[in-house]
Enzyme design. Sequence first.
Site, PDB file in Angstrom:
ATOM      1  CG  ASP A   1      12.326  27.005 -29.583  1.00  0.00           C
ATOM      2  OD1 ASP A   1      11.379  27.818 -29.664  1.00  0.00           O
ATOM      3  OD2 ASP A   1      13.344  27.253 -28.912  1.00  0.00           O
TER       4      ASP A   1
ATOM      5  CD  GLN B   1      21.968  33.936 -23.212  1.00  0.00           C
ATOM      6  OE1 GLN B   1      21.082  34.060 -22.378  1.00  0.00           O
ATOM      7  NE2 GLN B   1      23.128  34.554 -23.107  1.00  0.00           N
TER       8      GLN B   1
ATOM      9  CE1 TYR C   1      12.183  35.030 -16.515  1.00  0.00           C
ATOM     10  CE2 TYR C   1      13.605  36.465 -15.220  1.00  0.00           C
ATOM     11  CZ  TYR C   1      13.421  35.310 -15.951  1.00  0.00           C
ATOM     12  OH  TYR C   1      14.464  34.437 -16.120  1.00  0.00           O
TER      13      TYR C   1
HETATM   14  C1  AKB Z   1      16.811  38.513 -17.372  1.00  0.00           C
HETATM   15  O1  AKB Z   1      17.574  39.492 -17.402  1.00  0.00           O
HETATM   16  O2  AKB Z   1      15.581  38.621 -17.438  1.00  0.00           O
HETATM   17  C2  AKB Z   1      17.402  37.127 -17.213  1.00  0.00           C
HETATM   18  C3  AKB Z   1      17.473  36.694 -15.790  1.00  0.00           C
HETATM   19  C4  AKB Z   1      18.390  37.351 -14.837  1.00  0.00           C
HETATM   20  O3  AKB Z   1      16.785  35.784 -15.416  1.00  0.00           O
HETATM   21  N1  AKB Z   1      18.709  37.102 -17.795  1.00  0.00           N
END
Ligand code: AKB
Length: 321
Positions: free
Chosen positions: A38, A16, A146
Site C-alpha cells: 500500500d 476496505q 470514478y
Molecule cells: C462507491 O460508492 O464509490 C463504491 C462503489 C459502488 O464502487 N463503493
Amino acid sequence: MQSLKKRILIIGACGQIGTELTERLRQQYAPHKVIASDIREGDEALMNSGPFEVLDAMNYDALQDIVINYEITEVYLMAAMLSATAEKFPMKAWNLNMNSLFNVLNLAKEGKIEKVFWPSSIAVFGKTTPKQDTPQRTIMEPSTVYGISKQTGERWCEYYFNKYGVDVRSIRYPGLISYKTLPGGGTTDYAVDIYHKALKHQKYICFLEKDTELPMMYMDDAIAATIGIMEAKKEDIKIRSAYNLAAMSFDPETIASSIRNHIPKFSISYEPDFRQEIANSWPQSIDDTEAREDWGWEHKVSLEEMTEKMIQALRKQYKNT
Ligand code: AKB
C-alpha cells in the site's frame, strides 16, 4: 490443486477490501506467499501477518521490482479513488485509477505476471441505464469521474485480453459493507457508517434520501466472489471486461429498520448532499446471471444476517475500546 509457485501481490492492501482480502488469502495460502502493499503502512495485524511493501501503484519501476523480487504470479489491484472523493479530485482520481491499471496490465503483457484481478463497480452505469435488474450488457453512460475511469478500465481489460492474451478478471462491485476497515470516499459508505453511529449514538444523519435504493453486498460475499473468479478455470471466464455481481438491494429507510430490530431506539434523519446525485445515476438492482452461470457465483448473506453480524462485531469492538 494449489500451484506451488503461486505468489500473490495485493496492491491497496490497507483499504476496505484489501485488508480482508489479504487476511483471507493468507489463511488460504502460506502467509509468505501473499505480499501486501500500500502507499502507507497498515495496522499491526496486517503488517505482522506476512510480507509488506510500501508501494505507489503509479510507480512502474517500483512495482516491477516487487513483482520480480518476490516472483509474483498474480496481482490483485485494489488501489483506487472512489466515487465521492474522485468528484473532488478528478485528475488525481483519473491518474491513480488508470495508471495503476496500465502498470499492472503492461507487466502481464510482458509475461511478468500470469493473472490479474482488477475491480470494476456499479458506477460504470449511468442515468440512461435501466435501473432495475440492470443487465450485463446495456446502455452505459457513467456521469462520475470514478464511473468513467471504471468503464474505461473495463474496455482496456478486454482489449489486453483480446490483443495480448492477458488473463485479467473483473467484477462490478456493488456497495460493500464490513466492520474491519472503514471504506473511504464512496457513495455507498453510509451503509457502513450507519452501523457505527447506531452503536455509538443510536442515531444517524444520512447523506442520501430515505428511498435511495442501491445494490449492496456483505464483505464476506465480496471476498468469496473475488477469490472465486480468480480461481475459476480460464475457459469459464467468458467476460473479460467485468461481471455484474449482486447480493441485495436496499434504501436507507430499510437498513435503518433492520438496525431497529436490534437497537429499538435507533433513529435516522436525512440531509442529502452532492452524493445524492451520484447515487441517483446508479442502478437499484443488478442482474448477475452470467457470473452465476459462468463461474458459479452465489451470495450467502442477506440484509438481516448482515445487520446481525455487523452489530455483534461492532458491539464487541466498541466494548474493547
Ligand atoms: C462507491 O460508492 O464509490 C463504491 C462503489 C459502488 O464502487 N463503493
